[in-house]
Design a protein around this motif. Sequence first.
Motif, short mmCIF file in Angstrom:
data_model
loop_
_atom_site.label_atom_id
_atom_site.label_comp_id
_atom_site.label_asym_id
_atom_site.label_seq_id
_atom_site.Cartn_x
_atom_site.Cartn_y
_atom_site.Cartn_z
N LEU A 1 26.31 5.21 -51.01
CA LEU A 1 27.26 5.75 -51.62
C LEU A 1 27.76 5.02 -49.76
CD1 LEU A 1 25.93 9.56 -51.40
CD2 LEU A 1 27.04 7.86 -52.87
N SER A 2 29.18 4.95 -49.56
CA SER A 2 30.02 4.12 -48.37
C SER A 2 30.94 5.57 -47.48
CB SER A 2 31.34 3.65 -48.68
OG SER A 2 32.07 3.74 -49.76
N ALA A 3 30.68 5.51 -46.41
CA ALA A 3 31.72 6.19 -45.55
C ALA A 3 32.19 6.26 -45.31
CB ALA A 3 30.94 7.74 -45.29
N ILE A 4 34.28 5.31 -45.19
CA ILE A 4 35.22 5.52 -44.45
C ILE A 4 35.58 6.38 -43.55
CG2 ILE A 4 36.96 3.93 -43.95
CD1 ILE A 4 36.21 2.83 -46.84
N THR A 5 35.64 6.08 -42.03
CA THR A 5 35.34 7.16 -41.23
C THR A 5 36.78 7.27 -39.85
OG1 THR A 5 33.50 7.81 -40.79
CG2 THR A 5 34.89 9.24 -39.59
N ARG A 6 37.98 7.99 -40.39
CA ARG A 6 39.05 8.09 -39.05
C ARG A 6 38.94 9.19 -38.12
NH1 ARG A 6 44.32 5.27 -41.66
NH2 ARG A 6 42.63 3.61 -41.03
N ASP A 7 39.07 8.59 -37.20
CA ASP A 7 38.96 9.72 -35.62
C ASP A 7 40.33 10.08 -35.74
OD1 ASP A 7 39.26 10.72 -33.68
OD2 ASP A 7 38.81 9.46 -32.47
N ILE A 8 40.76 11.11 -36.20
CA ILE A 8 41.80 11.92 -36.27
C ILE A 8 41.95 13.24 -34.66
CG2 ILE A 8 42.06 11.85 -38.74
CD1 ILE A 8 41.02 14.82 -38.58
N ARG A 9 41.31 13.23 -33.77
CA ARG A 9 41.37 13.98 -32.83
C ARG A 9 43.08 13.60 -32.19
NH1 ARG A 9 36.47 11.39 -29.30
NH2 ARG A 9 37.07 9.35 -30.51
N ASP A 10 43.74 12.30 -32.47
CA ASP A 10 44.72 12.21 -31.64
C ASP A 10 45.98 13.13 -32.54
OD1 ASP A 10 44.35 10.67 -29.51
OD2 ASP A 10 44.74 8.93 -30.45
N ARG A 11 45.51 13.28 -34.20
CA ARG A 11 46.49 13.85 -35.25
C ARG A 11 46.52 15.33 -34.58
NH1 ARG A 11 44.76 13.97 -40.78
NH2 ARG A 11 44.27 15.91 -40.28
N LYS A 12 45.69 15.34 -34.79
CA LYS A 12 44.84 16.80 -34.57
C LYS A 12 45.71 17.03 -32.97
CE LYS A 12 42.54 18.32 -38.19
NZ LYS A 12 43.01 19.33 -38.85
N ARG A 13 45.62 16.91 -31.71
CA ARG A 13 46.51 17.14 -30.64
C ARG A 13 47.98 16.76 -30.76
NH1 ARG A 13 41.73 14.80 -28.25
NH2 ARG A 13 42.48 11.96 -28.30
#
Length: 583
Positions: free
Chosen positions: A233-245
């Motif tokens: 399996l592969s998992a590509i993660t994106r940090d969305i803290r800025d978007r959530k803020r």
Amino acid sequence: MTDAQFELDALYNNAAVGLALIDRDERFQRVNHRLADLLGVKDGDLIDKRAADVLPKEAAALASAVSSALHSGSTAEHVEIELDSAGQATETRHLVGRVHPIRDGDGGIVAAGTVIEEVTEQKHAQYQNAHFAAVIESSGDPIVSFSTDGVIRSWNPAAERLYGYASHEAVGRHVTEVYMAQAREEAEKLIGRALQGETFTIETVRTSRHSEEIAVAITIAPIRSADGKITGLSAITRDIRDRKRAEAALAQSVAELNSLLTHAPIGFAFFDRDHKFVRVNEYLSRLDGLSVDAHLNCKMEDVLPRSAAILTPLLDQVFETRRAITDVELSAEAAAEPGVERQWLIGIYPVMNAQDQCEFAGAIVLDITERKQREDHIHYLLRELTHRSKNIMAIVQAMARQTVAEALSARDFEEKFSARLQGFAHSHDLLLKENWQGVAIDELVKSQLGAFAELVGTRIEIRGPSLLLTPEATQNLGLALHELSINAAKYGALSTPAGSVLVHWSTFATNSGESQFLLSWSEMNGPEVKPPRHKGFGQLVLERMLPRALDGDVRLDFAEGGLKWSITMPGRYIREAPAPQTR
């Protein structure tokens, strides 16, 4: 030939790899079809030929290995050869050869054997794997791969930065031991979905090594082998803290806007293209004396018929032009106060959607009954004064610089500069007279003719429809008309008794329906016209300043029969009459 020899020959000739036998003189004695094909030559071209003479130059390393094997008895295990494919200049074929000495019973070297095989596909695979690995390593997003039971196999630098675990600390451990310790049940469900062949994206929260909760968007997908079997399996993660803020800030802004619409002492309303109210605040309902519900989904013509006659055309204009209309004064009679006229100041503006389409028209309504009209006008003039003073200074500075450049003496500078300032002042006098609302074109022309204004109707003809110029057009066209008048008096048609001038303007529409305004100055029966040897301020105004300031197209012709000048500019710089005000 024995059966064994026959089988050996068949094996030699039909082998999947290239085979060759080379004698002590480095001459090919036996070559199979595969070797000739790999090297791009014919079998017969090699037999009894020295390797160094017939092999392609790209195979020089192979010829050198053959010589070493025959003379020193060394074996070359991995001789790389790169050949360009015939007809495919950009495609390279990769070959690998092995060269070994062949000895007799006494150990003496009697020949050399060569084995060559093509490894192009392997090379490409190695390159692609290296490229893929480099992409993963350099990615700004964390990329992690797992076994089918959730054990981490790879962990790129971005994952190290986001979660705080080094690669050697994460690889080999189950995902729930690293950053999903608090989400074991979720981990099992996600792994199960991916093992079913599903690729999906979720938004969730992960915990870093330092117990920081991180808002992330994760795309999980199965990894398949060449035969389609899921091997990981592969998992590509994106940090969305800025978007959530940003989303939280947007939600806060929306809440604040709703609070403003609800509680501000200003009337707000939103209309659709059918002039129906889609939203009204309490303050507006108090202004017109109708409840909020009495407005919603009702046309303005039905709710406020008297006001609709003025406002609905303005709504249509905003929808069409997507430009705001401000400072519309309206007299209205509220249902709660029959017979009492109230003065409203209304602004209408476009409300755009995500597709940049005008979906609604918003209206802001202020009750200005108790406000002195004069105070509004003074505030408006003060705002305009700041903006227009800057424009005036820029124009005066330009006049001064150019006048100095062309002046023959200090007195000449004083005369020319004073005349230009006086012409510029005439335009401003007209604007002040009309409260900066617009100046009639014929008045502007007469103001710039100076002493020659008395010739209007005899030697000077002014012809065109009754139009008003905007303040910006008034200032710039005033400069141009002044320069044309001065030039005509000194060198052109007005310098002789028989000369005459026609000033003409008109409007027209382009093929695409865009409104245009044309102003022309034509001199006749004056002295012979000759183009100036150098450009002065007047020509600079006519040819360069005006086109830039008014988005216009200028034509200047030093015709022998008389100078001709014209400018074509957008119709937004003119209007037929001031907007009517209802009181």
